[in-house]
Motif scaffolding. Structure first.
Motif, PDB file in Angstrom:
ATOM      1  N   UNK A 253       0.846  -1.190   0.000  1.00 13.34           N
ATOM      2  CA  UNK A 253       0.000   0.000   0.000  1.00 13.34           C
ATOM      3  C   UNK A 253       0.880   1.239   0.000  1.00 13.34           C
ATOM      4  N   UNK A 254       0.539   2.218  -0.826  1.00 12.69           N
ATOM      5  CA  UNK A 254       1.316   3.452  -0.928  1.00 12.69           C
ATOM      6  C   UNK A 254       0.399   4.650  -0.753  1.00 12.69           C
ATOM      7  N   UNK A 255       0.959   5.729  -0.219  1.00  9.65           N
ATOM      8  CA  UNK A 255       0.165   6.923   0.049  1.00  9.65           C
ATOM      9  C   UNK A 255      -0.021   7.814  -1.155  1.00  9.65           C
ATOM     10  N   UNK A 256       0.733   7.580  -2.218  1.00  6.78           N
ATOM     11  CA  UNK A 256       0.629   8.396  -3.416  1.00  6.78           C
ATOM     12  C   UNK A 256       1.720   8.008  -4.393  1.00  6.78           C
ATOM     13  N   UNK A 257       1.797   8.752  -5.489  1.00  7.20           N
ATOM     14  CA  UNK A 257       2.792   8.455  -6.515  1.00  7.20           C
ATOM     15  C   UNK A 257       4.193   8.803  -6.020  1.00  7.20           C
ATOM     16  N   UNK A 258       5.186   8.052  -6.496  1.00  3.61           N
ATOM     17  CA  UNK A 258       6.595   8.394  -6.305  1.00  3.61           C
ATOM     18  C   UNK A 258       7.118   9.011  -7.592  1.00  3.61           C
ATOM     19  N   UNK A 259       8.037   9.969  -7.460  1.00  6.93           N
ATOM     20  CA  UNK A 259       8.583  10.666  -8.617  1.00  6.93           C
ATOM     21  C   UNK A 259      10.111  10.602  -8.595  1.00  6.93           C
ATOM     22  N   UNK A 260      10.721  10.902  -9.743  1.00 13.57           N
ATOM     23  CA  UNK A 260      12.169  10.934  -9.813  1.00 13.57           C
ATOM     24  C   UNK A 260      12.754   9.549  -9.647  1.00 13.57           C
ATOM     25  N   UNK A 261      13.798   9.447  -8.832  1.00 13.05           N
ATOM     26  CA  UNK A 261      14.460   8.168  -8.549  1.00 13.05           C
ATOM     27  C   UNK A 261      14.633   8.039  -7.045  1.00 13.05           C
ATOM     28  N   UNK A 262      13.624   7.563  -6.311  1.00  6.86           N
ATOM     29  CA  UNK A 262      13.729   7.466  -4.849  1.00  6.86           C
ATOM     30  C   UNK A 262      14.824   6.494  -4.438  1.00  6.86           C
ATOM     31  N   UNK A 263      15.319   6.707  -3.226  1.00 10.90           N
ATOM     32  CA  UNK A 263      16.287   5.775  -2.644  1.00 10.90           C
ATOM     33  C   UNK A 263      15.543   4.732  -1.824  1.00 10.90           C
ATOM     34  N   UNK A 264      15.937   3.466  -1.998  1.00 12.40           N
ATOM     35  CA  UNK A 264      15.328   2.373  -1.234  1.00 12.40           C
ATOM     36  C   UNK A 264      15.968   2.305   0.140  1.00 12.40           C
ATOM     37  N   UNK A 265      15.213   2.085   1.241  1.00  7.83           N
ATOM     38  CA  UNK A 265      13.747   1.986   1.264  1.00  7.83           C
ATOM     39  C   UNK A 265      13.086   3.362   1.366  1.00  7.83           C
ATOM     40  N   UNK A 266      11.900   3.493   0.793  1.00  8.38           N
ATOM     41  CA  UNK A 266      11.118   4.725   0.871  1.00  8.38           C
ATOM     42  C   UNK A 266       9.669   4.315   1.116  1.00  8.38           C
ATOM     43  N   UNK A 267       9.173   4.543   2.325  1.00  7.95           N
ATOM     44  CA  UNK A 267       7.880   4.008   2.753  1.00  7.95           C
ATOM     45  C   UNK A 267       6.913   5.147   3.042  1.00  7.95           C
ATOM     46  N   UNK A 268       5.726   5.138   2.416  1.00  8.19           N
ATOM     47  CA  UNK A 268       4.762   6.224   2.581  1.00  8.19           C
ATOM     48  C   UNK A 268       3.576   5.856   3.459  1.00  8.19           C
ATOM     49  N   UNK A 269       3.361   4.575   3.764  1.00  4.12           N
ATOM     50  CA  UNK A 269       2.248   4.147   4.611  1.00  4.12           C
ATOM     51  C   UNK A 269       2.784   3.215   5.691  1.00  4.12           C
ATOM     52  N   UNK A 270       2.416   3.499   6.947  1.00  3.14           N
ATOM     53  CA  UNK A 270       2.882   2.651   8.042  1.00  3.14           C
ATOM     54  C   UNK A 270       2.335   1.240   7.907  1.00  3.14           C
ATOM     55  N   UNK A 271       1.040   1.136   7.656  1.00  2.00           N
ATOM     56  CA  UNK A 271       0.406  -0.181   7.501  1.00  2.00           C
ATOM     57  C   UNK A 271       0.333  -0.523   6.015  1.00  2.00           C
ATOM     58  N   UNK A 272       1.411  -1.110   5.498  1.00  2.00           N
ATOM     59  CA  UNK A 272       1.468  -1.397   4.066  1.00  2.00           C
ATOM     60  C   UNK A 272       1.677  -2.874   3.778  1.00  2.00           C
ATOM     61  N   UNK A 273       1.245  -3.734   4.717  1.00  2.00           N
ATOM     62  CA  UNK A 273       1.380  -5.163   4.509  1.00  2.00           C
ATOM     63  C   UNK A 273       2.681  -5.743   5.010  1.00  2.00           C
TER      64      UNK A 273
END
Length: 873
Positions: A253-273
């Motif tokens: 589960x994600x809170x919205x779109x990611x743009x550019x080239x994010x660095x891993x890890x990049x987490x937008x939702x606490x409860x994401x499975x």
């Protein structure tokens, strides 16, 4: 350069377009919702989803297709100028990318983080180019209303959509890269639309070719993304927030779109499975082309459903045995002469032979090397190789540029001389060696300036591209801009300036020095701040990597260099108390290359034997402000039950953490107390029903305050409450959390939480304890035709960023005094003015105040002596 003076409206439109082109913009969801306004389409789409759910409920195995599905593609090129009339080679490069991406034959799938690597899947779909149609048009842009799909509107009609994937390549406009029609839409508009500068891959541009492509969307992944929609995949974030779903079980589960080239890890939702990161590298996110490289197994199952009997694309494509071999690796050249060279590569298990492409001419061999003859001296050739099996072909390797020897090559080093025109910011350039970028330039600001660059990267084949973002070159109506490349013998390789959007020149170099190290280290990872004192902060991070070696790290405080270290930790000293700093770290190597910054914010403790720091200020006007959504019984609410602004968080039911909102982790180890102030409003709570404030001490949760209807609060009233948590009663760790949890019994029993401030307190500034106060329902200043009716004084906006307005009810003419104190009682700001009887107003600039909690006292000598809290963001 600019051709005319622009109106404000035009400037704003261009600003939007430029921004949109820096970030991926797909209109598929917009078209999906528009088409669903038709009841027939909506019903068909419901049937598609029902069929998909039934297929997935059976484990995705019932009547599952076998072998490789080949989808024939018809490409309709509708162009307004020669650039938009893209070449057959550029079109074929896109078909190749589609096959590689859907077959998991793309080389960059190896970049998938280990967390997601087991999920990266071969979709077992290949694409073949069946036909290209071309049509000239006077239209400069087509929008998203499907006009390009209708000959009656100047476009090209769809061809047999049940049998072919139709792709229209035309300028959409508005910064939109592309859009697709989801299954279940009208057959007359079925297919995919992509703007020409995003259709194809620059990696497959051969010598002498000039693909019309725009970075960073120039690797063909726009078509991969849009064909994903065409095959019934949603955006990875479900086109919503952390409560939305893309209907795929193995995508976080994600809170919205990611743009550019994010660095891993990049987490937008606490409860994401339970995942540690968003799956931003998935083709259905919005990242740049170079940073998306996988579909998941769940997405494959969802696509499989539409090809099953009764599926919406059951008749599309034909199945064959296919070839699941990977692309050959290790492609290299040797024995390079004037008229020949030898290519070799690593063997692929199961391959029966290999196809070798040299500038598009394909020959076959059964071995892992071949000698190419009959070539031209001093000429650069584009080569690639793919494995073959009995039932077809695998994927091509990445391109290898090989340049024959001979008199046609230049002698290095090569010098670029670039004279800028009147609009220098529009000019940029890149230099590639053997297919990889080795130098570039942009961001120029001085008109008429001459820039000189020396390229000394050794022997090899090169490609130089100069760009003008406005599309009119750098000569000659708006300044006499020009450029030239000259070799060591003063021989001009190319010169010019009178072009449109770009101009490309390929050349080869013999001789010259060794290639310098131009690769920057990776950015330091996991940067964190700890052990904050009144004057210092400790930083730590994980080591960077480099092709040669990292020699150290530079540490910056608010953008200024503070010092360097060879380790992965650093103590920043000499700071001011109660101040928030931006702290950054960059890695460097021996050649002076610097990595991108990693940045963290930290706030020093207050001085004076005691003080406070605001650890968290949440008003929910633009999002969750650091809090996580517990689940189905929590929602971000907009309406009159919000105390501050328009938004608050609504809690209901007694379903455990699904009825709770939880803060992020806070480092409270340096404090004696934590003060939690919040505003709330109850609606339809039954007598005795309650909600809790809970505290996490690093290992377990404790309830630190309980509020019950009828005992502590009533419905339909605003309250402000303060909860004090003392270090003498609870552990204060580096990862403390706060939670609000509702214990009501039904969906109509609701609590609205707003304006939450968590403050760390040390020393003499300790809080007195818990409190709760009912507030006037008219919490905002109300201006009406009959004037303003207030009692005492009102202050708004509160919280504020830079200013407040005081509205004071003065009983008779008098001098009014305003004093702002900090939490230690120190006077921060004073104002006095002559107030006339009635309501008087004063605007106060508080931009110089540090973030935190303050007290505003207003008095007039005639009985008015009132104090209110002020929160400075």
């Amino acid at each position: 350069m600019r051709k005319l003076l622009l109106t404000v409206g035009t400037v704003l439109l261009m600003a939007f377009t430029v921004n949109a082109q820096n970030q991926r913009l797909c209109a598929s969801d917009e078209v999906f919702e528009r088409q669903n306004a038709n009841p027939k389409t909506l019903e068909l789409r419901k049937n598609v989803e029902e069929h998909t759910r039934n297929f997935l409920a059976k484990g995705g195995k019932a009547n599952q297709r076998t072998g490789i599905l080949n989808i024939p593609v018809i490409v309709h090129v509708i162009y307004n100028n020669s650039q938009q009339n893209i070449s057959d080679a550029q079109i074929q490069s896109q078909i190749d990318v589609l096959t590689e991406d859907f077959r998991k034959m793309n080389a960059d799938v190896s970049l998938t983080p280990s967390e997601f690597a087991p999920l990266a899947s071969d979709i077992e779909i290949e694409f073949s180019l069946a036909q290209i149609t071309r049509k000239s048009s006077s239209k400069t842009s087509w929008g998203t209303n499907d006009a390009m799909k209708s000959s009656a509107q100047g476009g090209v009609d769809v061809v047999s959509p049940d049998e072919y994937l139709n792709i229209w390549v035309c300028n959409i406009g508005g910064g939109i890269l592309g859009y697709a029609q989801f299954p279940g839409g009208p057959s007359s508009t079925d297919g995919v639309v992509i703007s020409p500068q995003y259709f194809g891959s620059i990696d497959r541009q051969g010598a002498g070719e000039n693909f019309y492509l725009s970075s960073p969307f120039d690797l063909g992944r726009t078509a991969t993304h849009e064909v994903g929609h065409y095959l019934n995949l949603r955006h990875i974030w479900g086109d919503g927030n952390c409560n939305a779903d893309d209907f795929v079980t193995d995508t976080p589960t994600a809170g919205g779109a990611n743009y550019g080239c994010p660095s891993y890890p990049s987490k937008s939702c606490t409860n994401n499975g339970g995942y540690t990161s968003d799956m931003f590298m998935n083709y259905m996110d919005y990242v740049d082309d170079a940073c998306m490289y996988m579909f998941s197994a769940g997405q494959k199952a969802r696509m499989d459903a539409i090809f099953e009997p009764g599926g919406s694309r059951e008749t599309l494509g034909t199945s064959t045995g296919g070839c699941t071999l990977a692309a050959p690796s290790g492609l290299s050249s040797s024995n390079i002469g004037d008229n020949s060279f030898t290519l070799s590569w690593s063997s692929v298990s199961g391959a029966t032979g290999y196809d070798v492409s040299v500038d598009g001419t394909v020959t076959s061999t059964s071995g892992t090397s071949t000698t190419i003859t009959g070539l031209t001296p001093g000429t650069t050739y584009t080569t690639k190789v793919r494995s073959k099996c009995a039932s077809g072909s695998g994927a091509y390797s990445a391109n290898l540029m090989v340049t024959t020897t001979g008199s046609n090559c230049s002698t290095g080093p090569v010098t670029l001389s670039l004279t800028l025109d009147n609009y220098p910011s529009e000019t940029s350039w890149t230099l590639s060696k053997d297919g990889s970028t080795v130098a570039s330039g942009s961001g120029y600001s001085t008109s008429g300036q001459t820039v000189t660059e020396v390229f000394d990267f050794g022997s090899g084949s090169y490609s130089f591209t100069i760009n003008d973002s406005y599309g009119d070159g750098i000569c000659c109506s708006y300044g006499n801009g020009s450029y030239s490349l000259t070799d060591a013998n003063s021989t001009v390789i190319v010169s010019g300036g009178n072009f449109s959007s770009s101009e490309n020149t390929s050349y080869c170099v013999e001789g010259g020095g060794p290639a310098p190290d131009t690769q920057a280290p990776t950015a330091p990872g996991s940067l964190s701040a700890s052990n904050e004192t009144q004057t210092s902060v400790d930083l730590s991070w994980s080591a960077s990597s480099d092709n040669v070696g990292v020699t150290g790290y530079d540490v910056f405080v608010d953008g200024s260099l503070d010092g360097s270290t060879t380790g992965t930790s650093y103590s920043v000293t000499g700071l001011s108390s109660a101040t928030t700093y931006s702290l950054s770290v960059k890695a460097k190597d021996a050649a002076g290359n610097m990595s991108a910054s990693s940045t963290v914010s930290a706030t020093t403790l207050s001085s004076g034997g005691g003080g406070s720091n605001v650890l968290l200020s949440s008003y929910f006007e633009s999002g969750w402000d650091g809090w996580s959504d517990g689940g189905s019984d929590v929602a971000r609410y907009s309406g009159t039950r919000s105390y501050e602004g328009s938004y608050s968080i609504r809690l209901r039911d007694n379903s455990g953490t699904a009825s709770a909102m939880t803060s992020g982790a806070m480092n409270v180890s340096a404090y004696d107390q934590i003060s939690v102030e919040f505003y709330f409003y109850a609606y339809s709570m039954e007598n005795g029903e309650d909600f809790w404030v809970r505290y996490y001490n690093g290992s377990s949760w404790s309830t630190v305050a309980t509020y019950a209807r009828g005992t502590n609060f009533d419905n339909n009233t605003f309250y402000v409450a303060t909860v004090t948590i003392d270090a003498s009663n609870y552990a204060f760790p580096s990862n403390a959390q706060i939670r609000f949890q509702c214990d009501a019994s039904g969906n109509n029993d609701q609590i609205y939480i707003d304006a939450v401030t968590v403050t760390g307190i040390s020393g003499g500034a300790k809080s007195a304890g818990n409190s709760i106060t009912a507030l006037d329902m008219e919490r905002r200043v109300v201006e009406a035709d009959n004037g303003i009716d207030i009692d005492g004084f009102n202050m708004y906006p509160n919280p504020t960023v830079d200013r407040i307005s005081l509205m004071v009810d003065v009983d008779e003419d008098a001098e009014v005094h305003m004093v702002i104190h900090d939490v230690q009682g120190r006077v921060i700001l004073k104002k006095a003015w002559n107030g006339l009887e009635g309501v008087t107003k004063l605007d106060v600039d508080v931009s110089s105040l540090e973030k935190g909690l303050y007290f505003v006292r207003v008095s007039d000598g005639n009985g008015l002596n009132d104090i209110q809290k002020l929160i400075k963001r």
